[in-house]
Motif scaffolding. Structure first.
Motif, PDB file in Angstrom:
ATOM      1  N   THR A  90       0.839  -1.206   0.000  1.00 16.21           N
ATOM      2  CA  THR A  90       0.000   0.000   0.000  1.00 16.21           C
ATOM      3  C   THR A  90       0.869   1.249   0.000  1.00 16.21           C
ATOM      4  N   ALA A  91       1.898   1.246   0.844  1.00 17.45           N
ATOM      5  CA  ALA A  91       2.800   2.399   0.915  1.00 17.45           C
ATOM      6  C   ALA A  91       3.498   2.619  -0.427  1.00 17.45           C
ATOM      7  N   LYS A  92       3.912   1.544  -1.078  1.00 21.28           N
ATOM      8  CA  LYS A  92       4.557   1.667  -2.385  1.00 21.28           C
ATOM      9  C   LYS A  92       3.582   2.223  -3.420  1.00 21.28           C
ATOM     10  N   ALA A  93       2.347   1.766  -3.369  1.00 23.15           N
ATOM     11  CA  ALA A  93       1.347   2.243  -4.318  1.00 23.15           C
ATOM     12  C   ALA A  93       1.062   3.726  -4.107  1.00 23.15           C
ATOM     13  N   VAL A  94       0.950   4.145  -2.856  1.00 25.83           N
ATOM     14  CA  VAL A  94       0.713   5.558  -2.550  1.00 25.83           C
ATOM     15  C   VAL A  94       1.892   6.394  -3.036  1.00 25.83           C
ATOM     16  N   LYS A  95       3.087   5.908  -2.807  1.00 22.73           N
ATOM     17  CA  LYS A  95       4.288   6.629  -3.245  1.00 22.73           C
ATOM     18  C   LYS A  95       4.316   6.751  -4.770  1.00 22.73           C
ATOM     19  N   ALA A  96       3.944   5.674  -5.452  1.00 22.77           N
ATOM     20  CA  ALA A  96       3.923   5.689  -6.924  1.00 22.77           C
ATOM     21  C   ALA A  96       2.896   6.691  -7.447  1.00 22.77           C
ATOM     22  N   VAL A  97       1.744   6.745  -6.803  1.00 21.13           N
ATOM     23  CA  VAL A  97       0.706   7.691  -7.221  1.00 21.13           C
ATOM     24  C   VAL A  97       1.187   9.112  -7.017  1.00 21.13           C
ATOM     25  N   LYS A  98       1.804   9.377  -5.868  1.00 18.47           N
ATOM     26  CA  LYS A  98       2.322  10.717  -5.591  1.00 18.47           C
ATOM     27  C   LYS A  98       3.407  11.095  -6.588  1.00 18.47           C
ATOM     28  N   ALA A  99       4.270  10.144  -6.929  1.00 18.38           N
ATOM     29  CA  ALA A  99       5.342  10.418  -7.880  1.00 18.38           C
ATOM     30  C   ALA A  99       4.782  10.694  -9.269  1.00 18.38           C
ATOM     31  N   ALA A 100       3.706  10.009  -9.620  1.00 23.41           N
ATOM     32  CA  ALA A 100       3.101  10.191 -10.940  1.00 23.41           C
ATOM     33  C   ALA A 100       2.448  11.569 -11.065  1.00 23.41           C
ATOM     34  N   LYS A 101       2.019  12.132  -9.930  1.00 22.26           N
ATOM     35  CA  LYS A 101       1.383  13.446  -9.948  1.00 22.26           C
ATOM     36  C   LYS A 101       2.382  14.573 -10.112  1.00 22.26           C
ATOM     37  N   VAL A 102       3.632  14.277  -9.829  1.00 23.09           N
ATOM     38  CA  VAL A 102       4.660  15.341  -9.898  1.00 23.09           C
ATOM     39  C   VAL A 102       5.117  15.566 -11.291  1.00 23.09           C
TER      40      VAL A 102
END
Length: 102
Positions: A90-102
């Motif tokens: 879950t933490a990895k998925a959240v991090k990936a989503v945040k990175a994709a927004k940047v």
């Protein structure tokens, strides 16, 4: 999964159990793994208010978990590892989503 501990590691865990800090070797090892995961997943500690609040909340959770273990309210290793793996994913998925927004 099977782990092999060194003699020194085994002695440390056995001492913790003999001292009554944990009801079993498994519980002592579970706590050690949880603490290690917290250390690996966190950034360098600081003295920001957010960090201090998080640190106190974490201490309280650890103390509550120790009390539950002393009362025999424990989970099997496989269940704990499954839950931890899910949290990491879950933490990895959240991090990936945040990175994709940047």
């Amino acid at each position: 999964m099977q782990l092999t501990l060194s003699q020194a590691q085994t002695q440390i865990l056995e001492t913790l159990v003999k001292q009554g800090q944990y009801p079993s070797l498994e519980e002592a090892l579970n706590t050690a793994l949880l603490l290690l995961i917290d250390e690996v997943a966190l950034p360098e500690p600081d003295n920001s208010p957010e960090y201090l609040i998080w640190a106190e909340a974490t201490r309280q959770k650890i103390n509550a978990a120790r009390e539950q273990a002393r009362r025999g309210e424990v989970l099997e290793v496989d269940e704990v590892l499954t839950q931890l793996r899910a949290k990491v994913q879950t933490a990895k998925a959240v991090k990936a989503v945040k990175a994709a927004k940047v």
